[in-house]
Structures are given as C-alpha cells and as structure tokens.
Scaffold this motif. Structure first.
Motif, PDB file in Angstrom:
ATOM      1  N   GLU A   1       0.868  -1.053   0.087  1.00 26.37           N
ATOM      2  CA  GLU A   1      -0.033   0.063  -0.080  1.00 26.37           C
ATOM      3  C   GLU A   1       0.881   1.245   0.028  1.00 26.37           C
ATOM      4  O   GLU A   1       0.318   2.398  -0.460  1.00 26.37           O
ATOM      5  CB  GLU A   1      -0.964   0.018   1.259  1.00 26.37           C
ATOM      6  N   GLU A   2       2.181   1.049   0.624  1.00 31.56           N
ATOM      7  CA  GLU A   2       3.045   2.360   0.369  1.00 31.56           C
ATOM      8  C   GLU A   2       3.602   2.564  -1.012  1.00 31.56           C
ATOM      9  O   GLU A   2       3.987   3.762  -1.394  1.00 31.56           O
ATOM     10  CB  GLU A   2       4.034   2.150   1.242  1.00 31.56           C
ATOM     11  N   GLY A   3       3.646   1.526  -1.893  1.00 28.07           N
ATOM     12  CA  GLY A   3       4.121   1.389  -3.139  1.00 28.07           C
ATOM     13  C   GLY A   3       5.615   1.836  -3.433  1.00 28.07           C
ATOM     14  O   GLY A   3       6.089   2.344  -4.410  1.00 28.07           O
ATOM     15  N   ARG A   4       6.592   1.557  -2.230  1.00 20.28           N
ATOM     16  CA  ARG A   4       7.881   1.696  -2.332  1.00 20.28           C
ATOM     17  C   ARG A   4       8.506   0.555  -3.036  1.00 20.28           C
ATOM     18  O   ARG A   4       8.102  -0.446  -2.958  1.00 20.28           O
ATOM     19  CB  ARG A   4       8.547   1.933  -0.974  1.00 20.28           C
ATOM     20  N   PHE A   5       9.556   0.984  -3.668  1.00 19.48           N
ATOM     21  CA  PHE A   5      10.550   0.165  -4.380  1.00 19.48           C
ATOM     22  C   PHE A   5      12.101   0.392  -4.330  1.00 19.48           C
ATOM     23  O   PHE A   5      12.076   1.550  -4.321  1.00 19.48           O
ATOM     24  CB  PHE A   5       9.971  -0.238  -5.854  1.00 19.48           C
ATOM     25  N   GLU A   6      13.027  -0.540  -4.635  1.00 23.82           N
ATOM     26  CA  GLU A   6      14.267  -0.179  -4.950  1.00 23.82           C
ATOM     27  C   GLU A   6      14.904  -1.387  -6.037  1.00 23.82           C
ATOM     28  O   GLU A   6      14.577  -2.368  -5.699  1.00 23.82           O
ATOM     29  CB  GLU A   6      14.795  -0.259  -3.454  1.00 23.82           C
ATOM     30  N   PHE A   7      15.632  -0.694  -6.907  1.00 23.09           N
ATOM     31  CA  PHE A   7      16.291  -1.702  -7.946  1.00 23.09           C
ATOM     32  C   PHE A   7      17.836  -1.238  -7.808  1.00 23.09           C
ATOM     33  O   PHE A   7      17.972  -0.129  -7.591  1.00 23.09           O
ATOM     34  CB  PHE A   7      15.720  -1.423  -9.033  1.00 23.09           C
ATOM     35  N   ASP A   8      18.627  -2.392  -7.955  1.00 25.22           N
ATOM     36  CA  ASP A   8      20.086  -2.039  -8.043  1.00 25.22           C
ATOM     37  C   ASP A   8      20.494  -2.493  -9.512  1.00 25.22           C
ATOM     38  O   ASP A   8      20.050  -3.714  -9.954  1.00 25.22           O
ATOM     39  CB  ASP A   8      20.966  -2.580  -7.045  1.00 25.22           C
ATOM     40  N   LEU A   9      21.457  -1.923 -10.152  1.00 31.06           N
ATOM     41  CA  LEU A   9      21.887  -2.080 -11.417  1.00 31.06           C
ATOM     42  C   LEU A   9      23.456  -2.153 -11.589  1.00 31.06           C
ATOM     43  O   LEU A   9      24.053  -1.158 -10.859  1.00 31.06           O
ATOM     44  CB  LEU A   9      21.366  -1.266 -12.606  1.00 31.06           C
ATOM     45  N   ASN A  10      24.024  -2.625 -12.392  1.00 33.21           N
ATOM     46  CA  ASN A  10      25.334  -2.299 -12.968  1.00 33.21           C
ATOM     47  C   ASN A  10      25.336  -2.044 -14.355  1.00 33.21           C
ATOM     48  O   ASN A  10      24.945  -2.807 -15.134  1.00 33.21           O
ATOM     49  CB  ASN A  10      26.340  -3.675 -12.608  1.00 33.21           C
ATOM     50  N   VAL A  11      25.769  -0.910 -14.661  1.00 31.92           N
ATOM     51  CA  VAL A  11      25.614  -0.286 -15.945  1.00 31.92           C
ATOM     52  C   VAL A  11      27.241  -0.025 -16.343  1.00 31.92           C
ATOM     53  O   VAL A  11      27.841   0.665 -15.356  1.00 31.92           O
ATOM     54  CB  VAL A  11      24.709   0.651 -16.487  1.00 31.92           C
ATOM     55  N   THR A  12      27.664  -0.082 -17.515  1.00 34.29           N
ATOM     56  CA  THR A  12      29.126   0.261 -18.075  1.00 34.29           C
ATOM     57  C   THR A  12      29.096   1.312 -19.045  1.00 34.29           C
ATOM     58  O   THR A  12      30.105   2.219 -19.210  1.00 34.29           O
ATOM     59  CB  THR A  12      29.867  -0.971 -18.485  1.00 34.29           C
ATOM     60  N   GLN A  13      27.989   1.670 -19.290  1.00 34.02           N
ATOM     61  CA  GLN A  13      27.587   2.649 -20.421  1.00 34.02           C
ATOM     62  C   GLN A  13      25.898   3.095 -20.211  1.00 34.02           C
ATOM     63  O   GLN A  13      25.178   2.310 -19.696  1.00 34.02           O
ATOM     64  CB  GLN A  13      27.848   2.358 -21.923  1.00 34.02           C
ATOM     65  N   PRO A  14      25.577   4.176 -21.002  1.00 32.20           N
ATOM     66  CA  PRO A  14      24.242   4.660 -20.582  1.00 32.20           C
ATOM     67  C   PRO A  14      23.206   3.529 -21.341  1.00 32.20           C
ATOM     68  O   PRO A  14      23.622   3.042 -22.315  1.00 32.20           O
ATOM     69  CB  PRO A  14      23.929   6.096 -21.506  1.00 32.20           C
ATOM     70  N   GLU A  15      22.095   3.187 -20.633  1.00 33.21           N
ATOM     71  CA  GLU A  15      21.075   2.179 -21.178  1.00 33.21           C
ATOM     72  C   GLU A  15      19.588   2.925 -20.748  1.00 33.21           C
ATOM     73  O   GLU A  15      19.619   3.329 -19.569  1.00 33.21           O
ATOM     74  CB  GLU A  15      21.240   0.854 -20.200  1.00 33.21           C
ATOM     75  N   PHE A  16      18.873   2.531 -21.563  1.00 36.24           N
ATOM     76  CA  PHE A  16      17.418   2.764 -21.400  1.00 36.24           C
ATOM     77  C   PHE A  16      16.698   1.672 -20.446  1.00 36.24           C
ATOM     78  O   PHE A  16      17.101   0.527 -20.645  1.00 36.24           O
ATOM     79  CB  PHE A  16      16.567   2.880 -22.601  1.00 36.24           C
ATOM     80  N   TYR A  17      16.231   2.074 -19.677  1.00 33.96           N
ATOM     81  CA  TYR A  17      14.961   1.198 -18.814  1.00 33.96           C
ATOM     82  C   TYR A  17      13.830   1.690 -18.628  1.00 33.96           C
ATOM     83  O   TYR A  17      13.491   2.935 -18.818  1.00 33.96           O
ATOM     84  CB  TYR A  17      15.802   1.158 -17.336  1.00 33.96           C
TER      85      TYR A  17
END
Length: 384
Positions: free
Chosen positions: A56-72
């Motif tokens: 119900e709070e709608g909170r989220f967290e994601f972690d990524l490793n990127v070596t160059q710009p990327e679209f998500y």
C-alpha cells in the motif's frame, strides 16, 4: 591464523552486500497489489531484469550495474510505464502515480532520465494540442463557416508540429552526447508523423550518430543509428536524383560524354531501356573486379534490352582505353579525361568508385550501388 579467520567473514559479508553502481528507488501511489517491473529497453525489444510486488505504500528499490548509458522502463502490471536513462553512479529517486505513470512523475539523481522526461513532457503537450485541433475540426466540419475555421485550425496544427520539430532540433544540438538525443530523433506525434519530419533533418541523425560512435562505438544503439543513417543517406540520394530529374523535365539526368572514339554519347539515347549507369576507374582493383561482373551480366541480358553507360573518372586516356580492352568491355564507355568526368560525378553525388545507379525503362531509379549477385538479381527483375 585466528585473526585471519575473524576478518574473512566480514569481507565475505561486505562483498555479498555490495550494490550495483546505479540505484533506482521510489514510490508509486495507488499501486497496492500491483507488480512493478524493471525492463532493459533494447533497440527492438525489452528484457525484464527485476520486479517487485508493491504494497500500500508503493515503495520500491532496484540496483543495477551499467558500464554505459542504458534505457530502462519502470512498468506496472496495469500496462503503465515510464522511461529512464541510467548512467554509471546514478542514484535515482522516482515518484509517480499508478493511473498516469508516464504523464506526471518526478525523477531526481539522474541527468539522463531528466532529459528523457523533458522530451517526453514536451511531446505529450504537442500531442494534446494536435488531438484538440483534430477534435475541433471534426466537430465543426458541418458549420457554415467551416472553410475559414479549418484554415485557422490547420494553421495552428502546422504551428504545433513545427514548434515540436524546433524543440527536438534544439534539444539534439544541446545534448548530442546524451543517449536521450537518440530518443529525440525518433519520437512520433502519431503513427505517421515523426517530430523530425523534413528530409534535411537527416543532418541531425548524422550528428547523433557521430557522437555515439565516438563515445560508445559498440553500443547496440550506436550500431542501430549508424545503420539507419546509411539507409537514410541512400534514400536521400534517390530523392535528390528524382527531384533533379523532375526539375529538368526529363526521365533521367542528361549526361553527354565522349566515348573512346571521341564521339559524344548521351545517356538519354538509351531512353526506354534498362540502364546500369556505372562509375569506375582503370587503376581501382574493385572497379576492375566489378567489370567482370558487368561483362557476365551484359552478355546474358543485352539481347533483352540491358544497356550499360559506364563513366570513367580517369585522367589518363591511355590507361582508360587499355583497361577497356583488357576487360573486354563491349558496352558504352565514356570519359571526360581532362576533368575526370567531374561534372557527372558531382551531378550524381558519387563519393567513391565503383558506384552505380540502376534506371528502369520508365526512367525511374530502382537501385543504387548494387554489386555482384545483388546487381544481377535486380537486372533480372526488370529485364526479361
């Protein structure tokens, strides 16, 4: 040894707890029970890299490793989504609402994602203006003064489209080093209207392509835009040729050059035939190799109407004639030896040799720079 054993678990704990170099945290209101997906957006597809069921709070967290710009994409299970541009060391904070996720959202901690939001917000405004104008046109089509009203509305429509185009151009010129400019190049107002909608806008494709090739030579988006630029270049060459033909009032451009006997031969003398208009040089190995293919094709199709009008860029008459004899070229070969046939080269925007244009029986260009098997297949398609 006892000291080492004590330290090791701490090292392992630290390693296991490491996060990626990009974090995406936030809150999606009114999304209780929905699943939020994180998709990696490729040129022609997407792959889901993570997901979380929102409470119900709608909170989220994601972690990524990127070596160059990327679209998500942040994508909800109700189909709503928004686009992010992740770059190394971004610490993103995102806030939105489930019902209009891509229309009204806030993003901080990511310059690339802010640029993406800027171009999307501007496009959404333009789309709304265009939709309103179209609705008014539909509503007023039966009015007595529709002619006057429609003229005004069409003028507003054109103004809105042009304003969007100018915004896209300014954005690209100011942000050519950002992958966000890739998005700006290919945005659409509707299924049939790109924001960059004029032939000359190919120059902005070139600007972004050059920047991306320098910064991210192996990036999938770099390869895609370079391929697209090459296609657009060919299309522009054909359009320019067609425009030139139309302006000259002829089926194809008039070229008149001397053959090996000094007699001027006009390209228009082959009108009504399928023509391979070929450019070559006697000292160019690839040109000589192409001559062997031309010989094979010409001998096979000359009785069916194929004609070859071959222009040499040579400035040595002896070498030119010697190569013609060695390669047994029994078709029309012309050359302005004094100037290397520069007029014809400029007229047809020839950048290198060998090169060719294929002109069908109606005088229309149906191919450009086709060689080997592709050339024979195209000839066979028209000469039967």
């Amino acid at each position: 040894m006892r000291k080492l054993l004590f330290v090791l678990p701490l090292v392992l704990f630290w390693a296991c707890g490491q996060k990626g170099n990009v974090s995406i945290e936030g809150k999606i209101d009114n999304a209780d029970g929905k699943t939020l997906y994180l998709d990696h957006l490729h040129v022609a597809s997407k792959t889901t890299v993570d997901s979380v069921k929102l409470d119900e709070e709608g909170r989220f967290e994601f972690d990524l490793n990127v070596t160059q710009p990327e679209f998500y994409l942040l994508r909800l299970s109700n189909g709503k989504l928004l686009t992010l541009l992740a770059e190394a060391n971004d610490k993103m904070l995102v806030y939105s609402k489930a019902e209009n996720m891509n229309k009204k959202y806030i993003v901080e901690g990511s310059n690339g994602s802010k640029l993406v939001k800027q171009i999307n917000d501007t496009l959404n405004v333009t789309k709304a203006k265009v939709a309103k104008i179209r609705k008014q046109l539909e509503e007023k089509k039966n009015d007595a003064d529709f002619s006057t009203v429609s003229q005004n509305l069409v003028a507003e429509y054109v103004e809105a489209i042009q304003a969007q185009r100018e915004f896209s151009i300014d954005f690209i010129m100011q942000n050519a080093t950002s992958l966000a400019s890739y998005m700006a190049l290919y945005q659409k107002i509707d299924n049939n209207t790109f924001t960059l909608n004029e032939n000359k806008d190919i120059q902005f494709v070139k600007i972004v392509a050059s920047s991306m090739r320098a910064l991210y030579p192996e990036h999938e988006y770099t390869k895609a835009i370079l391929a697209n630029y090459k296609t657009l270049e060919k299309r522009m060459a054909n359009l320019n040729m067609a425009k030139m033909i139309e302006e000259k009032g002829a089926n194809f451009p008039e070229i008149k050059l001397p053959d090996t006997n000094g007699k001027e031969v006009a390209l228009s003398s082959f009108e009504g035939k399928f023509i391979v208009l070929s450019f070559w040089a006697s000292q160019d190995p690839n040109s000589r190799k192409q001559n062997k293919t031309l010989k094979k094709i010409y001998d096979k199709y000359k009785s069916k109407g194929l004609r070859i009008y071959q222009i040499s860029v040579d400035q040595d008459e002896e070498l030119w004639k010697k190569a013609i004899k060695e390669d047994k070229m029994n078709w029309t070969n012309v050359c302005d030896v004094e100037n290397g046939s520069s007029y014809a080269v400029r007229l047809l925007n020839v950048q290198k040799v060998p090169a060719n244009y294929l002109i069908d029986q109606r005088g229309e260009i149906v191919g450009k720079d086709l060689f080997a098997r592709r050339l024979e297949e195209k000839v066979a398609e028209y000469v039967k």
